[in-house]
Design a protein around this motif. Structure first.
Motif, PDB file in Angstrom:
ATOM      1  N   SER A 115     -39.014 -22.648 -17.814  1.00  9.17           N
ATOM      2  CA  SER A 115     -37.719 -23.260 -18.104  1.00  9.17           C
ATOM      3  C   SER A 115     -37.730 -23.976 -19.450  1.00  9.17           C
ATOM      4  CB  SER A 115     -37.363 -24.242 -16.987  1.00  9.17           C
ATOM      5  OG  SER A 115     -38.348 -25.255 -16.902  1.00  9.17           O
ATOM      6  N   ILE A 116     -36.534 -24.358 -19.882  1.00  6.17           N
ATOM      7  CA  ILE A 116     -36.381 -25.171 -21.094  1.00  6.17           C
ATOM      8  C   ILE A 116     -36.563 -26.638 -20.692  1.00  6.17           C
ATOM      9  CG2 ILE A 116     -34.807 -25.893 -22.929  1.00  6.17           C
ATOM     10  CD1 ILE A 116     -33.348 -23.220 -22.545  1.00  6.17           C
ATOM     11  N   PRO A 117     -37.564 -27.329 -21.235  1.00  7.73           N
ATOM     12  CA  PRO A 117     -37.773 -28.731 -20.832  1.00  7.73           C
ATOM     13  C   PRO A 117     -36.571 -29.605 -21.184  1.00  7.73           C
ATOM     14  CG  PRO A 117     -39.682 -27.875 -22.032  1.00  7.73           C
ATOM     15  CD  PRO A 117     -38.583 -26.872 -22.190  1.00  7.73           C
ATOM     16  N   LYS A 118     -36.170 -30.439 -20.259  1.00  5.97           N
ATOM     17  CA  LYS A 118     -35.041 -31.347 -20.527  1.00  5.97           C
ATOM     18  C   LYS A 118     -35.365 -32.311 -21.655  1.00  5.97           C
ATOM     19  CE  LYS A 118     -36.099 -34.934 -17.026  1.00  5.97           C
ATOM     20  NZ  LYS A 118     -37.473 -34.490 -16.758  1.00  5.97           N
ATOM     21  N   GLU A 119     -36.664 -32.526 -21.920  1.00  7.56           N
ATOM     22  CA  GLU A 119     -37.089 -33.444 -22.976  1.00  7.56           C
ATOM     23  C   GLU A 119     -36.700 -32.970 -24.369  1.00  7.56           C
ATOM     24  OE1 GLU A 119     -39.448 -34.344 -19.374  1.00  7.56           O
ATOM     25  OE2 GLU A 119     -38.925 -32.495 -20.428  1.00  7.56           O
ATOM     26  N   LEU A 120     -36.326 -31.696 -24.522  1.00 11.09           N
ATOM     27  CA  LEU A 120     -35.860 -31.234 -25.834  1.00 11.09           C
ATOM     28  C   LEU A 120     -34.597 -31.988 -26.243  1.00 11.09           C
ATOM     29  CD1 LEU A 120     -36.432 -27.355 -25.884  1.00 11.09           C
ATOM     30  CD2 LEU A 120     -37.987 -29.215 -26.489  1.00 11.09           C
ATOM     31  N   GLY A 121     -33.917 -32.582 -25.292  1.00  8.65           N
ATOM     32  CA  GLY A 121     -32.750 -33.401 -25.605  1.00  8.65           C
ATOM     33  C   GLY A 121     -33.086 -34.658 -26.389  1.00  8.65           C
ATOM     34  N   ASN A 122     -34.374 -34.984 -26.515  1.00 11.09           N
ATOM     35  CA  ASN A 122     -34.789 -36.157 -27.295  1.00 11.09           C
ATOM     36  C   ASN A 122     -34.906 -35.858 -28.785  1.00 11.09           C
ATOM     37  OD1 ASN A 122     -35.046 -37.632 -24.900  1.00 11.09           O
ATOM     38  ND2 ASN A 122     -37.189 -37.054 -24.642  1.00 11.09           N
ATOM     39  N   LEU A 123     -34.761 -34.601 -29.180  1.00 14.77           N
ATOM     40  CA  LEU A 123     -34.970 -34.208 -30.580  1.00 14.77           C
ATOM     41  C   LEU A 123     -33.698 -34.474 -31.377  1.00 14.77           C
ATOM     42  CD1 LEU A 123     -36.887 -30.865 -29.914  1.00 14.77           C
ATOM     43  CD2 LEU A 123     -37.853 -33.127 -30.386  1.00 14.77           C
ATOM     44  N   LYS A 124     -33.450 -35.731 -31.683  1.00  8.19           N
ATOM     45  CA  LYS A 124     -32.165 -36.163 -32.238  1.00  8.19           C
ATOM     46  C   LYS A 124     -31.889 -35.601 -33.629  1.00  8.19           C
ATOM     47  CE  LYS A 124     -34.225 -40.468 -33.913  1.00  8.19           C
ATOM     48  NZ  LYS A 124     -34.216 -41.943 -33.846  1.00  8.19           N
ATOM     49  N   ASN A 125     -32.915 -35.122 -34.325  1.00 13.14           N
ATOM     50  CA  ASN A 125     -32.727 -34.554 -35.665  1.00 13.14           C
ATOM     51  C   ASN A 125     -32.685 -33.037 -35.669  1.00 13.14           C
ATOM     52  OD1 ASN A 125     -32.771 -36.988 -37.451  1.00 13.14           O
ATOM     53  ND2 ASN A 125     -34.774 -37.271 -36.510  1.00 13.14           N
ATOM     54  N   LEU A 126     -32.722 -32.417 -34.495  1.00 13.09           N
ATOM     55  CA  LEU A 126     -32.804 -30.964 -34.424  1.00 13.09           C
ATOM     56  C   LEU A 126     -31.522 -30.315 -34.949  1.00 13.09           C
ATOM     57  CD1 LEU A 126     -35.017 -28.987 -33.413  1.00 13.09           C
ATOM     58  CD2 LEU A 126     -33.658 -28.712 -31.341  1.00 13.09           C
ATOM     59  N   ILE A 127     -31.699 -29.346 -35.853  1.00 13.43           N
ATOM     60  CA  ILE A 127     -30.589 -28.585 -36.433  1.00 13.43           C
ATOM     61  C   ILE A 127     -30.492 -27.207 -35.805  1.00 13.43           C
ATOM     62  CG2 ILE A 127     -29.753 -27.487 -38.567  1.00 13.43           C
ATOM     63  CD1 ILE A 127     -31.034 -29.835 -40.098  1.00 13.43           C
ATOM     64  N   SER A 128     -31.651 -26.601 -35.527  1.00 12.86           N
ATOM     65  CA  SER A 128     -31.662 -25.219 -35.024  1.00 12.86           C
ATOM     66  C   SER A 128     -32.639 -25.093 -33.868  1.00 12.86           C
ATOM     67  CB  SER A 128     -32.057 -24.260 -36.158  1.00 12.86           C
ATOM     68  OG  SER A 128     -32.033 -22.921 -35.710  1.00 12.86           O
ATOM     69  N   LEU A 129     -32.129 -24.582 -32.739  1.00 10.75           N
ATOM     70  CA  LEU A 129     -32.965 -24.294 -31.574  1.00 10.75           C
ATOM     71  C   LEU A 129     -32.864 -22.800 -31.304  1.00 10.75           C
ATOM     72  CD1 LEU A 129     -34.749 -25.163 -29.210  1.00 10.75           C
ATOM     73  CD2 LEU A 129     -32.667 -25.691 -27.919  1.00 10.75           C
ATOM     74  N   ASP A 130     -33.922 -22.082 -31.627  1.00 14.03           N
ATOM     75  CA  ASP A 130     -33.942 -20.623 -31.508  1.00 14.03           C
ATOM     76  C   ASP A 130     -35.000 -20.196 -30.502  1.00 14.03           C
ATOM     77  OD1 ASP A 130     -31.909 -19.709 -33.313  1.00 14.03           O
ATOM     78  OD2 ASP A 130     -33.167 -20.348 -34.968  1.00 14.03           O
TER      79      ASP A 130
END
Length: 224
Positions: A115-130
Motif C-alpha cells: 500500500s501507499i503509506p499514509k505517512e507520505l502526507g507529511n511531505l509538505k514540500n512534495l511537488i511530484s508523486l510518481d
C-alpha cells in the motif's frame, strides 16, 4: 615535580577526549542520527534490487547526498529520490514521511507492491508523486490531501481500490492527476483542481460511477 605530573595528566586527558570525539564522528550516520539517511536505508532494506542500483546507499556515509539517485539541496537535505524504471520490487515504508524537504518522489515503472503509506502526507514540500506502473494495492490515503505543494499526482497502472479521496480537492496547486487503470470506485470529484483534470485520467476503473453531479448525487456511494 607535581606540576610536571599534572601537565602530563592533562595532556593524556586531552588526547583521550580528542580520540572519543573522533570516534563519535566516525560512527555510521545511522548511529549518529541522520534521519533522512536512516529513512532511505530503511527503504533500501524493503526493496529487492537485482540490478544493484542501490549499491551506493551506504549507511556509513555522513549523509545520503552522495548516493546515486538522490539529490540534495545546498543544506544537504534530500529533495529528490529518482528510482523510476529500475527493476525494483518490494514495498514502500512509512519512514519516507521523514524526508520533510523532499520535492520529487519518482518510483514509477517498477514492481512495487503493498500500500501507499499514509505517512507520505507529511511531505509538505512534495511537488511530484510518481508511483505509476507498479503493483501497488490498497486505497489512496486521504492524508495525501495535506500535500499543499503537490502539482503532479500519477498513480495510474496499479491495483488501487476504494474511492478518490475527497481531501484531494483542497490541493490548489494540483495540475495533473492520473489514476487510470486501477480498480477505484465511487464518483470522480469535479470541484477545485479536478474541474480541469481530463476525464481520461480516470479511464479503466470499472467501478467508478462517473463525475460527481453536484446537488444531484451524493459523493458517498457504496464503495470500499
Amino acid at each position: 615535580m607535581a606540576d610536571s605530573v599534572f601537565n602530563r595528566y592533562m595532556i593524556i586527558n586531552f588526547h583521550l577526549f580528542s580520540a572519543i570525539l573522533l570516534s563519535i564522528w566516525m560512527l555510521p550516520s545511522t548511529v549518529r542520527g541522520n534521519s533522512e539517511g536512516d529513512a532511505l536505508y530503511t527503504l533500501r532494506r524493503s526493496l529487492s534490487d537485482p540490478n544493484n542500483v542501490l549499491q551506493s546507499w551506504d549507511p556509513n556515509l555522513v549523509t545520503p547526498c552522495t548516493w546515486f539517485h538522490i539529490t540534495c539541496n545546498q543544506d544537504r537535505r534530500v529533495t529528490r529520490v529518482d528510482l523510476g524504471n529500475t527493476n525494483l520490487s518490494g514495498h514502500l515504508v512509512p519512514e519516507l514521511g521523514k524526508l520533510e524537504h523532499l520535492q520529487y518522489l519518482e518510483l514509477y515503472k517498477n514492481n512495487i507492491q503493498g500500500s501507499i503509506p499514509k505517512e507520505l502526507g507529511n511531505l509538505k514540500n512534495l511537488i511530484s508523486l510518481d508511483l505509476y506502473g507498479n503493483n501497488i494495492s490498497g486505497t489512496i490515503p486521504p492524508s495525501l490531501g495535506k500535500l499543499k505543494s503537490l502539482v503532479f499526482l500519477r498513480l495510474n497502472d496499479n491495483q488501487l481500490t476504494g474511492p478518490i479521496p475527497r481531501e484531494l480537492v483542497g490541493i490548489s496547486m494540483l495540475k495533473v492527476v492520473d489514476v487510470s487503470n486501477n480498480n477505484l470506485c465511487g464518483t470522480i470529484p469535479t470541484v477545485g483542481p479536478f474541474e480541469h483534470i481530463p476525464i481520461n485520467s480516470f479511464d479503466n476503473n470499472p467501478r467508478l460511477e462517473g463525475p460527481e453531479l453536484l446537488g444531484l448525487a451524493s459523493y458517498k456511494t457504496n464503495c470500499s
